[in-house]
Design an enzyme around this catalytic site. Structure first.
Site, PDB file in Angstrom:
ATOM      1  CE  LYS A   4      -3.519  -2.562   2.602  1.00 19.80           C
ATOM      2  NZ  LYS A   4      -4.611  -2.809   3.676  1.00 19.80           N
ATOM      3  CD  GLN A  48      -3.905  -3.250   6.817  1.00 19.39           C
ATOM      4  OE1 GLN A  48      -3.591  -2.334   6.205  1.00 19.39           O
ATOM      5  NE2 GLN A  48      -4.036  -4.560   6.883  1.00 19.39           N
ATOM      6  CG  ASP A  71     -10.511   0.303   4.542  1.00 22.33           C
ATOM      7  OD1 ASP A  71     -10.393  -0.489   2.951  1.00 22.33           O
ATOM      8  OD2 ASP A  71      -9.165  -0.522   5.269  1.00 22.33           O
TER       9      ASP A  71
END
Ligand code: NAD
Length: 237
Positions: A4, A48, A71
């Site tokens: 990422k 995360q 997200d």
């Protein structure tokens, strides 16, 4: 996280990793999220998962500003998706699967789709994206009876169970599109949920692990970030 960072940096996105130390609590993570929410220099926040066991993931995700939700996991954004009017950021892995279907011109409208897995990060949003695209969707899970029989009805089969190699050719209708989402480390090797050599004999399309959905997930995360950043500038400029 390494990938990422690599992709974000290549795209010119400032990437800041806030590594949680061992003594972190839900409250201290909530304070960090509040700071990032308030920071004008931050366009997107990614939590995360999984978080350390002592930190409540639901509270942390709910604390993220829905307008900075990289997200697309905030309940407001999931709710919008469920209503069929999604926000700017879509859950990355399911959105990556939809992008694969679009890129390879797999018909979705009117298709029978089966999703194995009902998690909040893959299975459920995957089913919502497919139904929003007019597929007829069945969600399967660990208590589903006759899983192979249901899967054999699918024109599109998305497998996200985390059970390496569980789906073989007996689960697949000839010509179906099969997307393997599963990723499990088996003796140091990344394995999907689909027995590739078996399923490739019958599937019309087959997205492999590694190399299929994983890179798409990161691409969708970057797309979300860009969309959120643009939206904030439209509002504030
Ligand atoms: P999860 O453990 O939260 O959910 C797994 C789901 O599969 C559950 O709903 C469970 O009911 C179902 N399931 C488990 N065993 C089953 C069985 N034998 N038959 C039918 N259903 C069964 O996992 P998750 O977070 O949804 O992730 C699923 C898989 O996808 C994992 O391997 C994960 O590593 C992978 N994943 C990959 C990416 C990517 O970017 N490629 C992203 C997210 C998750």
């Amino acid at each position: 996280m390494r990938n990422k960072r690599r992709v974000a940096t290549a795209l010119g996105i400032d990437f800041n990793l806030h590594h949680l130390s061992a003594g972190e609590t839900t409250d201290s993570v909530l304070e960090l999220v509040a700071r990032l929410n308030a920071s004008p220099g931050v366009d997107a926040i990614l939590v995360q998962l999984p978080l350390p066991v002592l930190i409540d993931p639901a509270r942390v995700i709910e604390a993220v500003d829905p307008g900075k939700d990289a997200d697309g996991f905030h309940p407001l954004n999931i709710g919008r998706l469920a209503e069929g009017r999604p926000g700017l950021a879509l859950p990355g892995t399911p959105a990556g699967c939809m992008e694969l279907l679009r890129h390879y011109a797999v018909p979705v409208s009117g298709a029978r789709a089966v999703v194995i897995g009902r998690s909040t990060i893959v299975g459920r949003p995957m089913a919502l994206l497919l139904v929003n695209a007019n597929a007829t969707v069945t969600i399967c899970h660990s208590r589903t009876v006759d899983l192979p029989g249901i899967c054999r009805e699918a024109d599109i089969l998305v497998v996200a169970a985390g059970r390496p190699g569980m789906v073989d050719s007996t689960y697949v209708k000839p010509g179906a599109c099969v997307i393997d989402v599963g990723t499990t480390l088996v003796e140091g090797k990344l394995c999907g949920d689909v027995d590739f050599d078996s399923v490739r004999q019958v599937a019309g399309h087959l997205s492999p692990v590694p190399g299929g959905v994983g890179p798409m997930t990161i691409a969708m995360l970057m797309r979300n970030t860009l969309a959120l950043a643009r939206a904030r500038r439209v509002i504030t400029d």
